[in-house]
Motif scaffolding. Sequence first.
Motif, PDB file in Angstrom:
ATOM      1  N   LEU A  57       0.801  -1.226   0.000  1.00 40.44           N
ATOM      2  CA  LEU A  57       0.000   0.000   0.000  1.00 40.44           C
ATOM      3  C   LEU A  57       0.837   1.283   0.000  1.00 40.44           C
ATOM      4  CD1 LEU A  57      -2.925  -0.651   0.024  1.00 40.44           C
ATOM      5  CD2 LEU A  57      -3.073   0.144   2.381  1.00 40.44           C
ATOM      6  N   ALA A  58       0.298   2.283  -0.664  1.00 42.12           N
ATOM      7  CA  ALA A  58       0.976   3.584  -0.651  1.00 42.12           C
ATOM      8  C   ALA A  58       0.816   4.227   0.719  1.00 42.12           C
ATOM      9  CB  ALA A  58       0.379   4.484  -1.719  1.00 42.12           C
ATOM     10  N   ALA A  59       1.862   4.905   1.152  1.00 45.68           N
ATOM     11  CA  ALA A  59       1.812   5.555   2.466  1.00 45.68           C
ATOM     12  C   ALA A  59       0.739   6.628   2.465  1.00 45.68           C
ATOM     13  CB  ALA A  59       3.161   6.157   2.795  1.00 45.68           C
ATOM     14  N   GLN A  60       0.217   6.869   3.631  1.00 49.20           N
ATOM     15  CA  GLN A  60      -0.959   7.712   3.734  1.00 49.20           C
ATOM     16  C   GLN A  60      -0.821   8.610   4.953  1.00 49.20           C
ATOM     17  OE1 GLN A  60      -5.682   6.667   4.053  1.00 49.20           O
ATOM     18  NE2 GLN A  60      -4.267   5.040   3.587  1.00 49.20           N
ATOM     19  N   VAL A  61      -1.198   9.849   4.810  1.00 47.68           N
ATOM     20  CA  VAL A  61      -1.211  10.748   5.965  1.00 47.68           C
ATOM     21  C   VAL A  61      -2.647  11.113   6.284  1.00 47.68           C
ATOM     22  CG1 VAL A  61      -0.539  12.981   6.866  1.00 47.68           C
ATOM     23  CG2 VAL A  61       1.055  11.693   5.449  1.00 47.68           C
ATOM     24  N   VAL A  62      -3.076  10.745   7.462  1.00 43.29           N
ATOM     25  CA  VAL A  62      -4.443  11.060   7.873  1.00 43.29           C
ATOM     26  C   VAL A  62      -4.422  12.316   8.735  1.00 43.29           C
ATOM     27  CG1 VAL A  62      -6.425  10.302   9.215  1.00 43.29           C
ATOM     28  CG2 VAL A  62      -5.157   8.655   7.832  1.00 43.29           C
ATOM     29  N   ARG A  63      -5.206  13.280   8.338  1.00 39.34           N
ATOM     30  CA  ARG A  63      -5.328  14.485   9.163  1.00 39.34           C
ATOM     31  C   ARG A  63      -6.665  14.426   9.877  1.00 39.34           C
ATOM     32  NH1 ARG A  63      -1.092  18.137  10.302  1.00 39.34           N
ATOM     33  NH2 ARG A  63       0.324  18.082   8.532  1.00 39.34           N
ATOM     34  N   VAL A  64      -6.645  14.282  11.167  1.00 40.69           N
ATOM     35  CA  VAL A  64      -7.918  14.211  11.877  1.00 40.69           C
ATOM     36  C   VAL A  64      -8.417  15.627  12.167  1.00 40.69           C
ATOM     37  CG1 VAL A  64      -7.478  11.952  12.869  1.00 40.69           C
ATOM     38  CG2 VAL A  64      -6.773  13.992  14.090  1.00 40.69           C
ATOM     39  N   ASP A  65      -9.724  15.754  12.136  1.00 46.42           N
ATOM     40  CA  ASP A  65     -10.331  17.080  12.285  1.00 46.42           C
ATOM     41  C   ASP A  65     -10.250  17.599  13.706  1.00 46.42           C
ATOM     42  OD1 ASP A  65     -10.998  17.331   9.664  1.00 46.42           O
ATOM     43  OD2 ASP A  65     -12.982  16.434   9.904  1.00 46.42           O
ATOM     44  N   VAL A  66     -10.017  18.865  13.799  1.00 43.62           N
ATOM     45  CA  VAL A  66      -9.997  19.500  15.111  1.00 43.62           C
ATOM     46  C   VAL A  66     -11.274  20.324  15.288  1.00 43.62           C
ATOM     47  CG1 VAL A  66      -7.499  19.658  15.114  1.00 43.62           C
ATOM     48  CG2 VAL A  66      -8.867  21.561  14.257  1.00 43.62           C
ATOM     49  N   ALA A  67     -11.455  20.879  16.458  1.00 44.05           N
ATOM     50  CA  ALA A  67     -12.613  21.725  16.688  1.00 44.05           C
ATOM     51  C   ALA A  67     -12.278  22.748  17.758  1.00 44.05           C
ATOM     52  CB  ALA A  67     -13.815  20.891  17.124  1.00 44.05           C
ATOM     53  N   LEU A  68     -12.849  23.907  17.627  1.00 45.34           N
ATOM     54  CA  LEU A  68     -12.630  24.943  18.641  1.00 45.34           C
ATOM     55  C   LEU A  68     -13.534  24.653  19.830  1.00 45.34           C
ATOM     56  CD1 LEU A  68     -11.406  27.704  19.452  1.00 45.34           C
ATOM     57  CD2 LEU A  68     -13.417  28.758  18.409  1.00 45.34           C
ATOM     58  N   ILE A  69     -12.947  24.565  20.997  1.00 48.09           N
ATOM     59  CA  ILE A  69     -13.735  24.355  22.206  1.00 48.09           C
ATOM     60  C   ILE A  69     -13.791  25.670  22.956  1.00 48.09           C
ATOM     61  CG2 ILE A  69     -13.955  23.042  24.336  1.00 48.09           C
ATOM     62  CD1 ILE A  69     -14.187  21.327  21.873  1.00 48.09           C
ATOM     63  N   GLU A  70     -14.943  26.273  22.954  1.00 52.71           N
ATOM     64  CA  GLU A  70     -15.062  27.604  23.552  1.00 52.71           C
ATOM     65  C   GLU A  70     -15.389  27.487  25.026  1.00 52.71           C
ATOM     66  OE1 GLU A  70     -17.892  29.789  21.307  1.00 52.71           O
ATOM     67  OE2 GLU A  70     -17.009  29.257  19.365  1.00 52.71           O
ATOM     68  N   ARG A  71     -14.434  27.812  25.837  1.00 56.00           N
ATOM     69  CA  ARG A  71     -14.701  27.841  27.267  1.00 56.00           C
ATOM     70  C   ARG A  71     -14.501  29.271  27.731  1.00 56.00           C
ATOM     71  NH1 ARG A  71     -11.822  22.849  27.400  1.00 56.00           N
ATOM     72  NH2 ARG A  71     -13.268  21.091  27.218  1.00 56.00           N
ATOM     73  N   ILE A  72     -13.954  29.466  28.892  1.00 56.31           N
ATOM     74  CA  ILE A  72     -13.971  30.854  29.345  1.00 56.31           C
ATOM     75  C   ILE A  72     -12.631  31.572  29.310  1.00 56.31           C
ATOM     76  CG2 ILE A  72     -16.022  30.539  30.747  1.00 56.31           C
ATOM     77  CD1 ILE A  72     -14.391  30.147  33.140  1.00 56.31           C
ATOM     78  N   SER A  73     -11.552  30.882  29.021  1.00 54.50           N
ATOM     79  CA  SER A  73     -10.263  31.563  29.101  1.00 54.50           C
ATOM     80  C   SER A  73      -9.984  32.454  27.894  1.00 54.50           C
ATOM     81  CB  SER A  73      -9.145  30.525  29.243  1.00 54.50           C
ATOM     82  OG  SER A  73      -8.878  29.933  27.991  1.00 54.50           O
ATOM     83  N   ALA A  74     -10.856  32.385  26.883  1.00 55.91           N
ATOM     84  CA  ALA A  74     -10.644  33.245  25.710  1.00 55.91           C
ATOM     85  C   ALA A  74     -11.929  33.285  24.889  1.00 55.91           C
ATOM     86  CB  ALA A  74      -9.511  32.744  24.838  1.00 55.91           C
TER      87      ALA A  74
END
Lengths: 328, 328
Positions: free
Chosen positions: B311-328
């Motif tokens: 198999l050809a090498a693969q780079v998986v980019r997992v999704d991130v998300a902004l977690i809005e709490r109170i420090s910003a």
Amino acid sequence: MPMRVTADDVARAAGVSRAMVSRAFTPGASISVRKREHVHRVAQTLGYRPNLIARGLTGQRTGLIAVVVGEISRPYEAWLLEHLVKALSAHGYQPLLLAVEGANLTEMLDHALAYQVDGAIVAAGSVSREIADRCRASGAPLVLIGRVLDQGGIDAVCCDNREGMRLLAARLAGQGRRRLAWLGGTPDTFSDQERDQALEAALLDHGLTLTARRRGDFSQASGVEEGGWLLDAGLDLDAILCANDAMALGVLDAAAQRGIHVPDALAVTGFDDIPAAALGRCALTTIRNPVNETAQAALRLLNARLQTPGLAAQVVRVDVALIERISA
Amino acid sequence: MPMRVTADDVARAAGVSRAMVSRAFTPGASISVRKREHVHRVAQTLGYRPNLIARGLTGQRTGLIAVVVGEISRPYEAWLLEHLVKALSAHGYQPLLLAVEGANLTEMLDHALAYQVDGAIVAAGSVSREIADRCRASGAPLVLIGRVLDQGGIDAVCCDNREGMRLLAARLAGQGRRRLAWLGGTPDTFSDQERDQALEAALLDHGLTLTARRRGDFSQASGVEEGGWLLDAGLDLDAILCANDAMALGVLDAAAQRGIHVPDALAVTGFDDIPAAALGRCALTTIRNPVNETAQAALRLLNARLQTPGLAAQVVRVDVALIERISA
DNA sequence: GGTCGTTTTGAAAGCGCGTGCAAAAATGCG
DNA sequence: CGCATTTTTGCACGCGCTTTCAAAACGACC
């Protein structure tokens, strides 16, 4: 389709028998210096390394040690694990990591035993006599960390919970605290039980008793939750003693949220002295649970038993110390 | 002197050949149902389990996977490790834990390869092409976590650092923050570099540049230290963006010690969303680095390559998300 | 040079298991 | 019941290495 380099390949290339190659890589084996060097040189160029799986099959030792630990993401567990891994690797062992979640400890250990581990270090779950026997039957010494089997017969290393609780009780009593609460951890846990009992006993010596008791699960989140409960219950508490640091840090948060000043209005104590205990705006007064020495002791026990299987089981109690910071 | 129960013992006791015992424990092997059950029953009473070391010697698979991780006591590493272990064990693998401290990664991996590991998951250190080749030569697929080799050719899974930084930049810009500082982590670290670059780029899109930059070592302690430095430097900062949560928590402490109100006077952001980020009196606004999906993806990659080596090498980019709490 | 005591060496027998192969047993069909 | 198939079984070899054991090489000493 990569073919591994075997001892036969090296033997052929070096013009010696396979037995010689084996001896060249066996410290203390009967082989002339010249030949050993020669074989090593040839092995080097071929990129040969003895296959430890095969080696483990013949010899009695695989170099594998099962390490059983609870939830790794808990600060104390992670900290301990780090030291264990370091200690193991310093002694030439390789840790086979088992994370136990629930009651499947038996099954996991069985699986590890099938890998012919040389031994097991268990720092989680409750180990029954049955499990211990099975390990012994497989010739894999068992060492417990942070728990001792009262029927005895199993090596264990554990910090001196009693002394730790005595130190905390003395300090709080000395500060004139009178209305104390205990925040315990997961029930059926050795640490929880021993610390709890020890606290009651130690308090008695100062003519004190607990005003309240509550139970978390050793997590910081549960510290926030149960700490909050205690603070909101109108108990007029002087101090909250926690079964571990993580919960104590949670209690600190709960107090801060309510504007309760620590240590003036409330003392909070932990247990373990995890690295995070020293940080934060209100450093934790706690009991140092010497993880490094614990790991070392565990390995010492393991090695001793590996060399002398007949040895009597031993329980090592590592010394604790009161770490005076500002939370109490 | 405990003697292990071998397949021969079971064969003798069950009145069959040893081959039958082997087949009884090999799913899909040619054996009648009756006999398999019989053998299993006898094995049960004798306490027999196939020796996985011996099995590994013959077959191509040992079921062992080398897991390389940095300092386990760091919250993120521990968290990731926990999920990795769970994922591995769910797929029937057994993790061989290697904690790398310093530059001996090559040596450690070599040692692991000598155990004929089926593969390796590396979440620490920098992997050179040389190391990768050696692994491939040993037939052990390599999967990187949190780092990708730009020359390619190696499977990797890594969160979308760029998107994460974009989200943070957008939020802070939207809040009208103008004087921003970056607290980076250990240099030569993939995460540090990528997040750093991504931040600069993202800020540019909002017409912003960094007022200051400082560097810690990803630890909470270094967050306290360097955060304190930034706050004491008279830079009149709006916000401090940190390369990970641990340092952000440290910065939060530093701000609290100085009586600086977060988020009114200062915004603080982290990265990873470790469990502790949600706790504390000032919950952290951060980027969720989905550890669980990362672990799952790593295993998927590993399995895929194990089944189809070409198999050809693969780079998986997992999704991130902004977690809005109170420090910003 | 020959004899005896020491290393040093190689052949071979495992360690516990998987598996290809051919023999044996079971099954199906006419 | 006989034959062709299919399933089930046992034998034996090999995985890569360690480790006896006996043979070979070495060295010292008379």
